[in-house]
Design a protein around this motif. Structure first.
Motif, mmCIF file in Angstrom:
data_model
loop_
_atom_site.group_PDB
_atom_site.id
_atom_site.type_symbol
_atom_site.label_atom_id
_atom_site.label_comp_id
_atom_site.label_asym_id
_atom_site.label_seq_id
_atom_site.Cartn_x
_atom_site.Cartn_y
_atom_site.Cartn_z
ATOM 1 N N TYR A 1 2.445 -4.146 -4.248
ATOM 2 C CA TYR A 1 1.879 -4.047 -4.977
ATOM 3 C C TYR A 1 0.819 -4.762 -5.070
ATOM 4 C CZ TYR A 1 5.752 -0.919 -7.218
ATOM 5 O OH TYR A 1 6.530 -0.553 -7.025
ATOM 6 N N LEU A 2 0.787 -6.047 -4.579
ATOM 7 C CA LEU A 2 -0.510 -7.157 -4.722
ATOM 8 C C LEU A 2 -1.016 -6.534 -3.804
ATOM 9 C CD1 LEU A 2 0.697 -10.344 -4.964
ATOM 10 C CD2 LEU A 2 -0.855 -9.510 -6.533
ATOM 11 N N PHE A 3 -0.779 -6.475 -2.505
ATOM 12 C CA PHE A 3 -1.748 -5.927 -1.410
ATOM 13 C C PHE A 3 -1.974 -4.599 -1.876
ATOM 14 C CE2 PHE A 3 -2.079 -6.199 3.517
ATOM 15 C CZ PHE A 3 -2.436 -4.753 3.945
ATOM 16 N N ASN A 4 -1.320 -3.708 -1.923
ATOM 17 C CA ASN A 4 -2.253 -2.956 -2.822
ATOM 18 C C ASN A 4 -3.949 -2.836 -3.912
ATOM 19 O OD1 ASN A 4 -1.279 -0.555 -1.083
ATOM 20 N ND2 ASN A 4 0.232 -0.119 -2.746
ATOM 21 N N ALA A 5 -3.833 -3.811 -4.322
ATOM 22 C CA ALA A 5 -4.835 -4.999 -5.245
ATOM 23 C C ALA A 5 -5.853 -5.114 -4.117
ATOM 24 C CB ALA A 5 -3.762 -4.785 -6.365
ATOM 25 N N PHE A 6 -5.109 -5.589 -3.516
ATOM 26 C CA PHE A 6 -6.290 -6.736 -2.728
ATOM 27 C C PHE A 6 -7.072 -5.383 -1.477
ATOM 28 C CE2 PHE A 6 -6.316 -11.436 -2.489
ATOM 29 C CZ PHE A 6 -5.549 -10.877 -3.709
ATOM 30 N N ASP A 7 -6.132 -4.781 -1.104
ATOM 31 C CA ASP A 7 -6.616 -3.508 -0.185
ATOM 32 C C ASP A 7 -7.883 -2.548 -0.872
ATOM 33 O OD1 ASP A 7 -6.985 -2.410 2.211
ATOM 34 O OD2 ASP A 7 -5.459 -1.595 2.522
ATOM 35 N N THR A 8 -8.468 -2.795 -0.946
ATOM 36 C CA THR A 8 -10.022 -1.994 -1.796
ATOM 37 C C THR A 8 -10.216 -0.905 -1.058
ATOM 38 O OG1 THR A 8 -11.011 -3.285 -1.363
ATOM 39 C CG2 THR A 8 -10.575 -3.354 -3.618
ATOM 40 N N THR A 9 -10.062 -0.751 0.188
ATOM 41 C CA THR A 9 -11.100 0.542 1.085
ATOM 42 C C THR A 9 -9.198 0.800 1.435
ATOM 43 O OG1 THR A 9 -10.270 -0.816 2.958
ATOM 44 C CG2 THR A 9 -12.516 -0.643 1.502
ATOM 45 N N THR B 1 -6.072 -6.608 -13.087
ATOM 46 C CA THR B 1 -5.360 -6.711 -13.928
ATOM 47 C C THR B 1 -4.994 -5.436 -13.709
ATOM 48 O OG1 THR B 1 -5.412 -9.173 -15.030
ATOM 49 C CG2 THR B 1 -3.514 -8.093 -15.230
ATOM 50 N N PHE B 2 -5.391 -4.697 -14.340
ATOM 51 C CA PHE B 2 -5.437 -3.225 -14.584
ATOM 52 C C PHE B 2 -5.453 -2.575 -13.222
ATOM 53 C CE2 PHE B 2 -5.076 0.282 -17.668
ATOM 54 C CZ PHE B 2 -5.921 1.543 -16.495
ATOM 55 N N ASN B 3 -5.741 -3.007 -12.252
ATOM 56 C CA ASN B 3 -5.715 -2.118 -11.282
ATOM 57 C C ASN B 3 -4.498 -2.374 -10.523
ATOM 58 O OD1 ASN B 3 -7.495 -0.208 -9.098
ATOM 59 N ND2 ASN B 3 -7.655 -2.333 -7.912
ATOM 60 N N LEU B 4 -4.547 -3.517 -10.550
ATOM 61 C CA LEU B 4 -2.679 -4.080 -10.004
ATOM 62 C C LEU B 4 -1.784 -2.494 -10.545
ATOM 63 C CD1 LEU B 4 -1.131 -5.901 -7.718
ATOM 64 C CD2 LEU B 4 -1.532 -7.224 -10.352
ATOM 65 N N TYR B 5 -1.949 -2.806 -11.787
ATOM 66 C CA TYR B 5 -0.740 -2.492 -12.787
ATOM 67 C C TYR B 5 -0.805 -0.842 -12.644
ATOM 68 C CZ TYR B 5 0.170 -6.492 -15.060
ATOM 69 O OH TYR B 5 0.223 -7.490 -15.373
ATOM 70 N N ASP B 6 -2.203 0.000 -11.901
ATOM 71 C CA ASP B 6 -1.958 1.250 -11.797
ATOM 72 C C ASP B 6 -1.968 1.026 -10.508
ATOM 73 O OD1 ASP B 6 -5.126 3.502 -12.436
ATOM 74 O OD2 ASP B 6 -3.154 3.903 -12.295
ATOM 75 N N ILE B 7 -0.624 1.502 -9.932
ATOM 76 C CA ILE B 7 0.337 2.211 -9.171
ATOM 77 C C ILE B 7 -1.156 2.963 -8.243
ATOM 78 C CG2 ILE B 7 1.966 2.376 -7.366
ATOM 79 C CD1 ILE B 7 3.170 1.005 -9.636
ATOM 80 N N ASN B 8 -1.245 4.429 -8.830
ATOM 81 C CA ASN B 8 -1.421 5.445 -8.538
ATOM 82 C C ASN B 8 -3.648 5.555 -8.526
ATOM 83 O OD1 ASN B 8 -2.141 6.070 -10.788
ATOM 84 N ND2 ASN B 8 -0.596 8.191 -10.250
ATOM 85 N N MET C 1 4.308 0.918 -15.121
ATOM 86 C CA MET C 1 4.565 -0.446 -15.863
ATOM 87 C C MET C 1 5.900 -0.748 -15.227
ATOM 88 S SD MET C 1 2.284 -2.283 -16.823
ATOM 89 C CE MET C 1 3.137 -3.867 -17.314
ATOM 90 N N ILE C 2 7.292 -0.144 -15.776
ATOM 91 C CA ILE C 2 8.561 -0.270 -15.116
ATOM 92 C C ILE C 2 8.519 -0.885 -13.914
ATOM 93 C CG2 ILE C 2 10.609 0.594 -15.005
ATOM 94 C CD1 ILE C 2 10.625 2.546 -17.502
#
Lengths: 636, 232
Positions: B109-117, B146-153, B163-164
């Protein structure tokens, strides 16, 4: 934690912001960076060659010479550099270890010189990377063998003091060169083995005739002479065997060894022959027994090193030979079947059955070609020729390949076993490192709480007990602590986990709760005293006991160390609900309260709703976040 | 009894075998070509190599000083010599900090948050931009990240399932040996508490505004956001 990854710690800590909205408890304070130095280059002068690196690179491994303060001993004030009077070539590898985290072993380097250098810089050779580890181990073993050989030959020359008669005899048997008597014995037995073998051979040669035009073998013509020779040889062999048996350090092992079995088999026929005299029924079997006399030739293997090596090689290549035999058998069966069915039509063919065709197949495949069985039909001839061609390929070609395969596969097998053993060792190393780092966290957590509590009371002994953890370690531990806070659960080690699981399944002490709660307010904390009432004994609970014992030296308060084992477990048994997340960090709490030594009000009620647990000491205000760390505020 | 027909059959069989084996032999000798060769594609080893923008530009774009960027880049390049981080390496690096449990899901999930493109690889610029927000950004920016991190899709809403997943990933990092023992519905309970706090209009999803508002009301969260100010 690998060294290079330490550079990513700021990123991991920053990513921890993702936990913050989810967490319900406040987070612990971050460790302060007390001496925030800018990263500087340091110069390492090794026998004139200058190496430069960042200070933080060297600090990755604080338990080596370069990573610790030990290098200050080598600091040269005039030139402001660290001077080491050592080999610069090996230092290159050592420095690369700090840079990349992998230690390599250069092939051109002598193994003992390399070991010396590693020992000087305080680096364990076990962390050599996998790419070079095998080579290193091989060289090390060769070196060790060489040293052992040197030692052995040294030992052989010197006169050993006061060996018992038995031990001298055994040494004489094993090493004929130790004394002249042993040498004489060695040559005598060799001579008699040769005599015995030659007699066995000559016995069967026909020499001369006897009236009656019957050719007699020499054995029967000169029966008495041969019997005397045989007796003499067997006498010598028996005496030798008995002497060896007497001198052997472990008689049982000697009896089971191959050489002694050969000895026994070699002399048995004679004695059996003595016992069984001219009984017609058994004499046939007796003749068969004579065949075993030929085993005397194997006694030569004690005299010949080459024979022993051959036997050992065959034994070790048994699997390859077995496979060769298996494939040959397959081919034989296939061709025999084909030949049988091909030759079935022809009249008066010798191929009466498939087993009968085995003989033909074997003879053809090994290119012997006796000619006693030949195919007559066209199909038979075609398949017969295919059989002989494949025989050439199957047998003649692999033989030189197998010979060279012997050594290659032999070494390869050994290397595979080595690699398997090394893999086990490597996994064990990784596991140890992992548990080491997780144990380091648990340990430092206890020590951390201890430290801060000590700073409160101003105890002077805090210098000794606790190891000063590096900044990176403390930051890493802070990160793990934040994770604990976020999830409201704690890291514990495996033993405690097992205990808790065991205890949670025994839920039968509800009644004894309240009386013990209210009774004790002594020096010891209420949780400790409450546990002292319990009689539950747990098997592997030495861990908490030892921890507390080490604290005992520090604190002046006497804690009943032996009671500790029941502490955590009976604590869990107090709650009706086994899994309540409300139990405080008892380990931590007993440390802090023990040192503060304030009697804690026994406030634990059976229901287990949200309230501060009794072990948090009264003056919580004196202890900043530490105390609040222990308190679990809300239920999940 | 074996009649002539059958022995002739064997004869033919024998001749067929001879012919086939001689063909095979010629093929092995290279005189004829029997097989249909498949052209094997050579796997080209694509070495992705990426160089970041200049130091001045990065200094202008982020809140780090030149020195800090140098230190960051040295660490980055050490672990990823090619200049980009792919998810595997990311997971490996992150897992080293959490030896107790399994950090791979949270790292994902962190990776997806970092990989903005959403390219599947994180370049140094992305890395440093995210770090700049996390360590030196305003509260607003941190919360938005952080919101962006939690928002997986990445649809602008956080629902309970996302969230779960996140909370489960966090709990996975704890590992097995915890005190008290982790139960299966602990993440769910945790998420319920979270949603109670965050979901203002009780519609089952949390929007960015609800999130910002709720977090700013909570002192604990505000304080803990300031915790990592002095990391660099």
């Amino acid at each position: 934690m690998a060294a290079g990854v330490a550079a990513w710690l700021p990123f991991a800590r920053a990513a921890a912001i993702g936990w913050m909205p989810v967490a319900n408890c406040p987070m612990p304070l971050a460790p302060a960076d007390k001496n925030k130095r800018q990263d500087e280059l340091i110069i390492l002068n090794v026998s004139g060659r200058r190496f430069q690196t960042w200070r933080t690179t060297l600090e990755r491994y604080p338990d080596t010479l370069l990573g610790s303060t030990e290098k200050e001993f080598f600091f040269n004030e005039d030139t402001k550099e660290y001077f080491f009077d050592r080999d610069p070539e090996v230092f290159r590898c050592v420095l690369n270890f700090y840079r990349t985290g992998k230690l390599h072993y250069p092939r051109y380097e002598c193994i003992s010189a390399y070991d010396d250098e590693l020992a000087f810089y305080g680096i364990l050779p076990e962390i050599i990377g996998d790419c070079c580890y095998e080579e290193y181990k091989d060289r090390k073993r060769e070196n060790a063998e060489r040293l052992m050989d040197d030692n052995d030959s040294e030992n052989n020359q010197e006169s050993l003091p006061s060996l018992s008669f038995r031990q001298t005899m055994w040494r004489a048997f094993e090493n004929p060169h130790t004394s002249t008597l042993a040498l004489v014995f060695y040559y005598v037995t060799g001579f008699f083995i040769a005599v015995s073998v030659i007699t066995n051979v000559v016995e069967t040669v026909p020499c001369g005739t006897v009236p009656g035009n019957k050719e007699l073998p020499c054995g029967e013509r000169y029966a008495v002479a041969f019997f005397c020779l045989d007796t003499a040889c067997v006498m010598i062999f028996t005496v030798e065997y008995l002497l060896r048996l007497f001198a052997a350090p472990s008689r049982y092992r000697f009896i089971r060894s191959v050489m002694s079995i050969i000895d026994v088999v070699a002399i048995m026929p004679y004695y059996i022959g003595l016992v069984m005299t001219d009984n017609e029924d058994v004499s046939g079997a007796f003749v068969t027994l004579r065949v075993f006399r030929v085993f005397r030739i194997f006694k030569f293997s004690r005299h010949s090193q080459g024979l022993r090596i051959l036997g050992y090689t065959l034994k070790s290549c048994a699997s390859e030979l077995g496979f060769l035999l298996f494939s040959l058998t397959m081919a034989i069966i296939i061709f025999a079947t084909v030949m049988f069915y091909a030759e079935k039509g022809s009249s008066a063919s010798k191929f009466t059955s498939i087993p009968a065709s085995f003989w033909y197949t074997i003879v053809t495949m090994t290119t012997l070609g006796y000619g006693d069985m030949v195919p007559k039909t066209i199909a038979g001839k075609i398949f017969g020729s295919i059989c002989s061609l494949s025989g050439v390929l199957v047998i003649a070609l692999p033989v030189p390949v197998i010979v060279s395969n012997f050594s290659r596969i032999y070494h390869q097998n050994q290397r595979a076993d080595k690699r398997r053993a090394q893999k086990k060792a490597r996994l064990a190393r990784i596991r140890v490192a992992k548990t080491g780092s997780s144990n380091a966290y648990l340990h430092s957590k206890r020590n951390g709480l201890l430290n801060e509590a000590l700073e409160m009371t101003g105890s002077p002994e805090d210098e000794h007990m606790t190891k000063t953890t590096s900044l990176i370690e403390s930051q890493h531990h802070h990160l793990l602590h934040c994770l604990e806070k976020t999830t409201n659960h704690e890291f514990i080690d495996e033993q405690m986990f097992e205990q808790n699981c065991m205890e949670s399944s025994m839920q039968n002490y509800p009644s004894t709760r309240s009386p013990s709660l209210s009774s004790h307010q002594g020096l010891t904390t209420s949780c400790c005293s409450r546990r002292s009432k319990k009689t539950t004994h747990l098997p592997n609970s030495n861990l908490p006991a030892t921890r507390l014992r080490s604290m005992q030296e520090l604190s002046t308060i006497h804690i009943q160390g032996s009671e500790q084992p029941s502490l955590t477990t009976s604590r869990s048994s107090l709650n009706l609900k086994a899994d309540d997340g409300l139990r405080p960090n008892c380990k931590g709490s007993q440390i802090t309260t023990a040192i503060i030594s304030i009697p804690t009000p026994p406030a634990l009620t059976p229901e287990g709703e949200s309230r501060p647990p009794p072990c948090s000491p009264g003056p919580t205000t004196n202890i900043p976040p530490i105390g609040s760390n222990i308190v679990k505020v809300s239920a999940l | 009894m074996w009649n002539k027909g059958e022995s002739e059959g064997l004869q033919t069989l024998g001749i067929v075998v001879v012919v086939c084996s001689s063909l095979k032999l010629l093929h092995y000798l290279g005189l004829i070509d029997l097989s249909d060769d498949k052209i094997e594609d050579e796997l080209e080893m694509t070495m992705v190599c990426h160089r970041p923008e200049g130091l001045e530009q990065l200094e202008a774009q982020t809140n780090f000083s030149k020195r800090e960027l140098q230190v960051l880049y040295r660490g980055f390049k050490n672990e990823c010599p090619s200049g980009v981080v792919n998810e595997e390496t990311f997971k490996q690096i992150y897992s080293q900090f959490f030896p107790h449990g399994d950090a791979s899901m949270y790292a994902h999930y962190l990776f997806n948050a970092f990989d903005t493109t959403q390219t599947g690889s994180v370049k140094f610029e992305d890395f440093v931009t995210a770090l700049s927000i996390l360590l030196r950004g305003t509260v607003h920016e941190k919360l938005r990240w952080t919101f962006n991190l939690y928002d997986i899709n990445k649809d602008g809403y956080i629902n309970k399932e996302e969230m779960i997943d996140i909370v489960k990933a966090i709990y996975d990092m704890m590992g097995k040996y915890t005190y008290p023992v982790l139960k299966d519905d602990t993440p769910r309970q945790h998420v319920d508490v979270f949603f109670q706090k965050m979901d203002k209009n009780k519609d089952g999803v949390v929007t960015l505004d609800e999130f910002l508002e709720s977090c700013q009301e909570d002192d604990n969260i505000m304080r803990s956001l300031q915790l990592f100010e002095n990391v660099m």
